[in-house]
Design an enzyme around this catalytic site. Sequence first.
Site, PDB file in Angstrom:
ATOM      1  N   TYR A   1      64.580 -42.741  -4.209  1.00  6.24           N
ATOM      2  CA  TYR A   1      65.400 -41.614  -3.765  1.00  6.24           C
ATOM      3  C   TYR A   1      64.519 -40.576  -3.095  1.00  6.24           C
ATOM      4  O   TYR A   1      63.467 -40.203  -3.630  1.00  6.24           O
ATOM      5  CB  TYR A   1      66.115 -40.980  -4.967  1.00  6.24           C
TER       6      TYR A   1
ATOM      7  N   ASP B   1      64.276 -25.251  -1.731  1.00  5.05           N
ATOM      8  CA  ASP B   1      65.450 -25.995  -1.287  1.00  5.05           C
ATOM      9  C   ASP B   1      66.599 -25.014  -1.112  1.00  5.05           C
ATOM     10  O   ASP B   1      67.477 -24.890  -1.966  1.00  5.05           O
ATOM     11  CB  ASP B   1      65.776 -27.072  -2.326  1.00  5.05           C
TER      12      ASP B   1
ATOM     13  N   ASP C   1      68.712 -37.681   0.302  1.00  7.09           N
ATOM     14  CA  ASP C   1      69.491 -36.445   0.331  1.00  7.09           C
ATOM     15  C   ASP C   1      69.771 -36.075   1.789  1.00  7.09           C
ATOM     16  O   ASP C   1      68.879 -36.112   2.638  1.00  7.09           O
ATOM     17  CB  ASP C   1      68.660 -35.347  -0.347  1.00  7.09           C
TER      18      ASP C   1
ATOM     19  N   ASP D   1      71.778 -33.155   2.325  1.00  5.73           N
ATOM     20  CA  ASP D   1      72.285 -31.781   2.214  1.00  5.73           C
ATOM     21  C   ASP D   1      73.783 -31.728   2.515  1.00  5.73           C
ATOM     22  O   ASP D   1      74.547 -32.494   1.985  1.00  5.73           O
ATOM     23  CB  ASP D   1      71.466 -30.848   3.107  1.00  5.73           C
TER      24      ASP D   1
ATOM     25  N   HIS E   1      73.538 -38.944   0.265  1.00  5.00           N
ATOM     26  CA  HIS E   1      74.604 -38.126  -0.309  1.00  5.00           C
ATOM     27  C   HIS E   1      74.752 -36.848   0.500  1.00  5.00           C
ATOM     28  O   HIS E   1      73.788 -36.283   1.007  1.00  5.00           O
ATOM     29  CB  HIS E   1      74.409 -37.854  -1.803  1.00  5.00           C
TER      30      HIS E   1
ATOM     31  N   GLU F   1      76.917 -33.080   0.459  1.00  7.15           N
ATOM     32  CA  GLU F   1      77.533 -32.158  -0.499  1.00  7.15           C
ATOM     33  C   GLU F   1      78.485 -31.190   0.178  1.00  7.15           C
ATOM     34  O   GLU F   1      78.507 -31.067   1.415  1.00  7.15           O
ATOM     35  CB  GLU F   1      76.439 -31.389  -1.234  1.00  7.15           C
TER      36      GLU F   1
ATOM     37  N   CYS G   1      69.457 -25.609  -3.872  1.00  2.44           N
ATOM     38  CA  CYS G   1      69.330 -26.568  -4.956  1.00  2.44           C
ATOM     39  C   CYS G   1      70.535 -26.487  -5.889  1.00  2.44           C
ATOM     40  O   CYS G   1      70.983 -25.396  -6.250  1.00  2.44           O
ATOM     41  CB  CYS G   1      68.038 -26.298  -5.725  1.00  2.44           C
TER      42      CYS G   1
ATOM     43  N   ARG H   1      78.889 -35.720  -2.886  1.00  2.00           N
ATOM     44  CA  ARG H   1      78.507 -34.777  -3.940  1.00  2.00           C
ATOM     45  C   ARG H   1      79.356 -33.519  -3.867  1.00  2.00           C
ATOM     46  O   ARG H   1      79.613 -32.981  -2.784  1.00  2.00           O
ATOM     47  CB  ARG H   1      77.028 -34.415  -3.774  1.00  2.00           C
TER      48      ARG H   1
ATOM     49  N   GLU I   1      77.666 -32.602  -9.306  1.00  2.00           N
ATOM     50  CA  GLU I   1      76.375 -31.967  -9.566  1.00  2.00           C
ATOM     51  C   GLU I   1      76.478 -30.950 -10.702  1.00  2.00           C
ATOM     52  O   GLU I   1      77.438 -30.196 -10.806  1.00  2.00           O
ATOM     53  CB  GLU I   1      75.886 -31.261  -8.301  1.00  2.00           C
TER      54      GLU I   1
ATOM     55  N   ASN J   1      72.707 -36.994 -11.547  1.00  2.00           N
ATOM     56  CA  ASN J   1      71.424 -36.359 -11.241  1.00  2.00           C
ATOM     57  C   ASN J   1      70.831 -35.815 -12.533  1.00  2.00           C
ATOM     58  O   ASN J   1      71.257 -34.780 -13.033  1.00  2.00           O
ATOM     59  CB  ASN J   1      71.648 -35.228 -10.227  1.00  2.00           C
TER      60      ASN J   1
END
Length: 320
Positions: A48, A63, A90, A92, A117, A119, A127, A164, A196, A218
Amino acid sequence: MRLGQGESARPTTRLRALIESHRPLVVPGCFNAMSARILENAGFPALYMSGYGTSLNLLGLPDAGLTTLTEMALNAKLIASAVRAPLIADADTGFGNAINVVRTVEEYIRGGVAGLHIEDQVAPKRCGHVAGREVIAREEAVLKIRAAARTRDALDPDFVVIARTDARGAHGGSLDEAIARANAFLEAGADLAFVEGPKDVEEVARIGREVKGPVFYNMTGISPRLSAEEMAALGIRVCILPGAAMRATIMAIHDFAMALKTDGPMAEATYDARFKAHPMGNLHGFAGFDRIREMETEFLPEEAAQKYEGGLGYAPKAAE
């Protein structure tokens, strides 16, 4: 390490097979090509790419939505090119609206990534275990996931789209809303749903019961630490540990720096002796110099080997 040693099956196809055969699939997080190769060398079948790790490693920044699609896609491509293990990365927020999501999925697929993923945070995102997050409207988020799924289907149906939601811990959010979004994302075509930031085992259990599809977990920050057996019982299909290797790296570099500051240059000699006794202590072999020598033997004229005669330093060895 590729260098002519790739896999014939696509990474996307291999990732789907791993998700089917492992309950759960436990995936450690890397932040650059070197950390990915170390994790692969330890035997992990999938990796990942951490967005937090990418931001801190490339930019030295938190982040907090400061990395661009160009930077994230490039890091993902470099990592995917360095390992055989399929890479989940990731992505974002998809770096904009649904149209930007289309290009994001295209770039990740072209870069050899096996899955991503996306989000539902408001940009600039941050983050998922830091307070101050906000989420976009559910309807807009669903359309972004639909755009990602359509792009997947057009380019590589085996590419894994993970949706996500940060609605659990966002300003004004709730677990009810997060579960509703997760199910809407699955209906829109996501392969796995990623809620998340659940804060305890009871919330994780509820996600496992009420999300109508495979659950992506996660294990970091405020979320509970669970064994593989506990995750399986709770219905988790994939678990990432995004920042553990990065934290180990930070501690190791800090400890060496403090020893160097305290003990002076000979601290390097002490560390060098410890490194040489370590399972990873053949730095040049790990880096790939032996593989380069193998390729030279196979593909270059015999006289090319003359450059090794009488030379000083590590002598790469071709496999017999």
